[in-house]
Design a protein around this motif. Structure first.
Motif, PDB file in Angstrom:
ATOM      1  N   ASN A 123      -0.002   7.911 -14.280  1.00  0.00           N
ATOM      2  CA  ASN A 123      -0.080   6.587 -13.337  1.00  0.00           C
ATOM      3  C   ASN A 123      -0.191   5.315 -13.893  1.00  0.00           C
ATOM      4  O   ASN A 123      -1.052   4.531 -13.899  1.00  0.00           O
ATOM      5  N   SER A 124       0.798   5.044 -14.807  1.00  0.00           N
ATOM      6  CA  SER A 124       1.120   3.790 -15.574  1.00  0.00           C
ATOM      7  C   SER A 124       1.159   2.583 -14.523  1.00  0.00           C
ATOM      8  O   SER A 124       2.275   2.537 -13.991  1.00  0.00           O
ATOM      9  N   PHE A 125       0.501   1.921 -14.348  1.00  0.00           N
ATOM     10  CA  PHE A 125       0.429   0.611 -13.275  1.00  0.00           C
ATOM     11  C   PHE A 125       1.663  -0.132 -13.656  1.00  0.00           C
ATOM     12  O   PHE A 125       2.304  -0.570 -12.643  1.00  0.00           O
ATOM     13  N   PRO A 126       1.991  -0.637 -15.010  1.00  0.00           N
ATOM     14  CA  PRO A 126       3.172  -1.526 -15.010  1.00  0.00           C
ATOM     15  C   PRO A 126       4.619  -1.078 -14.587  1.00  0.00           C
ATOM     16  O   PRO A 126       5.294  -1.557 -14.073  1.00  0.00           O
ATOM     17  N   LEU A 127       4.485   0.274 -14.678  1.00  0.00           N
ATOM     18  CA  LEU A 127       5.745   0.981 -14.197  1.00  0.00           C
ATOM     19  C   LEU A 127       5.989   0.807 -12.829  1.00  0.00           C
ATOM     20  O   LEU A 127       7.074   1.026 -12.062  1.00  0.00           O
ATOM     21  N   ALA A 134       1.821  10.946 -10.520  1.00  0.00           N
ATOM     22  CA  ALA A 134       0.465  11.471 -11.077  1.00  0.00           C
ATOM     23  C   ALA A 134       0.148  12.926 -10.476  1.00  0.00           C
ATOM     24  O   ALA A 134      -0.583  13.714 -11.149  1.00  0.00           O
ATOM     25  N   TYR A 135       0.310  13.138  -9.055  1.00  0.00           N
ATOM     26  CA  TYR A 135      -0.217  14.575  -8.574  1.00  0.00           C
ATOM     27  C   TYR A 135       0.897  15.657  -7.965  1.00  0.00           C
ATOM     28  O   TYR A 135       0.846  16.515  -8.418  1.00  0.00           O
ATOM     29  N   ASP A 136       1.638  15.099  -7.406  1.00  0.00           N
ATOM     30  CA  ASP A 136       2.746  16.049  -6.842  1.00  0.00           C
ATOM     31  C   ASP A 136       3.832  16.525  -8.042  1.00  0.00           C
ATOM     32  O   ASP A 136       4.122  17.643  -8.023  1.00  0.00           O
ATOM     33  N   TRP A 137       4.266  15.698  -8.752  1.00  0.00           N
ATOM     34  CA  TRP A 137       5.239  16.117  -9.748  1.00  0.00           C
ATOM     35  C   TRP A 137       5.290  15.496 -11.158  1.00  0.00           C
ATOM     36  O   TRP A 137       5.898  14.425 -11.450  1.00  0.00           O
ATOM     37  N   ILE A 169       0.874  -1.290  -0.084  1.00  0.00           N
ATOM     38  CA  ILE A 169      -0.019   0.214   0.151  1.00  0.00           C
ATOM     39  C   ILE A 169       0.812   1.180  -0.142  1.00  0.00           C
ATOM     40  O   ILE A 169       0.790   2.204  -0.698  1.00  0.00           O
ATOM     41  N   SER A 170       2.000   1.183   0.709  1.00  0.00           N
ATOM     42  CA  SER A 170       2.690   2.234   0.814  1.00  0.00           C
ATOM     43  C   SER A 170       3.479   2.583  -0.545  1.00  0.00           C
ATOM     44  O   SER A 170       3.584   3.866  -1.004  1.00  0.00           O
ATOM     45  N   ALA A 171       3.788   1.621  -1.108  1.00  0.00           N
ATOM     46  CA  ALA A 171       4.470   1.831  -2.502  1.00  0.00           C
ATOM     47  C   ALA A 171       3.476   2.132  -3.597  1.00  0.00           C
ATOM     48  O   ALA A 171       3.766   3.014  -4.339  1.00  0.00           O
ATOM     49  N   ILE A 172       2.199   1.891  -3.483  1.00  0.00           N
ATOM     50  CA  ILE A 172       1.167   2.305  -4.486  1.00  0.00           C
ATOM     51  C   ILE A 172       0.937   3.701  -4.275  1.00  0.00           C
ATOM     52  O   ILE A 172       1.008   4.575  -5.073  1.00  0.00           O
ATOM     53  N   LEU A 173       0.815   4.188  -2.960  1.00  0.00           N
ATOM     54  CA  LEU A 173       0.326   5.653  -2.510  1.00  0.00           C
ATOM     55  C   LEU A 173       1.566   6.460  -2.827  1.00  0.00           C
ATOM     56  O   LEU A 173       1.221   7.510  -3.384  1.00  0.00           O
TER      57      LEU A 173
END
Length: 181
Positions: A98-102, A85-88, A74-78
């Protein structure tokens, strides 16, 4: 030696030493059946079935490792969603922010890291394995001796019955004290 505080309950222990694991398995099972409280068993290597002989419950360390791994995931995802996607947000080759495979390699790494480190920390804490621990280590218990420690917490402990049990299973030495564990 530490002085006993008024009102503090003194617990004594009886430690019996054995030459082989069969005697240790036998006395552990019989002592438990006769109502003795087994404080701990020390062996030079793991013995299959000893946990059942001394009545140990199933370890919760597996669940702790699972929860720690989930926390790492969960920490890694967040962390990655927030930073990418949001901060930088950086546009790299026109790929979505927010490319999930990356995210998969970092998710795997943090899952394993959290699970391993937290499990080791909890294991050391539960077993009181601190660097400066003054815990007594029995002589030759890491080489070729097997030790059973019985707890004598009240007057119901029958020392003669315990001595007969130690003799029956060929104890080579018996020590009594209050600083074994």
């Amino acid at each position: 030696m530490r002085a006993t505080e008024p009102g503090e309950k003194t617990v004594r222990y009886a430690a019996a030493f054995f030459d082989n694991e069969n005697d240790l398995m036998g006395i552990a099972a019989e002592a438990r059946l006769r109502g003795f409280v087994i404080q701990d068993v020390f062996t030079p290597y793991p013995i299959h079935g000893m946990d059942r002989a001394v009545g140990l419950k199933r370890s919760r360390l597996g669940w702790i490792a699972f929860i720690a791994g989930a926390l790492g995931l969960i920490s890694a995802i967040l962390l990655q969603v927030w930073t990418s996607a949001y901060d930088w947000p950086l546009n790299v080759g026109g790929k979505p922010f927010n490319s999930f495979p990356l995210f998969v390699p970092v998710m795997f790494e943090l899952t394993v890291l959290f699970s391993g480190l937290i499990s080791i920390g909890v294991l050391f804490m539960l077993n009181r394995l601190w660097i400066f621990s003054k815990k007594q280590i029995f002589e030759r218990v890491t080489d070729d001796r097997f030790v059973l420690v019985l707890r004598q917490e009240d007057a119901s402990f029958d020392a003669e019955k315990a001595a007969r049990l130690f003799t029956k299973y060929h104890a080579i030495n018996v020590m009594e004290g209050d600083r074994f564990v």
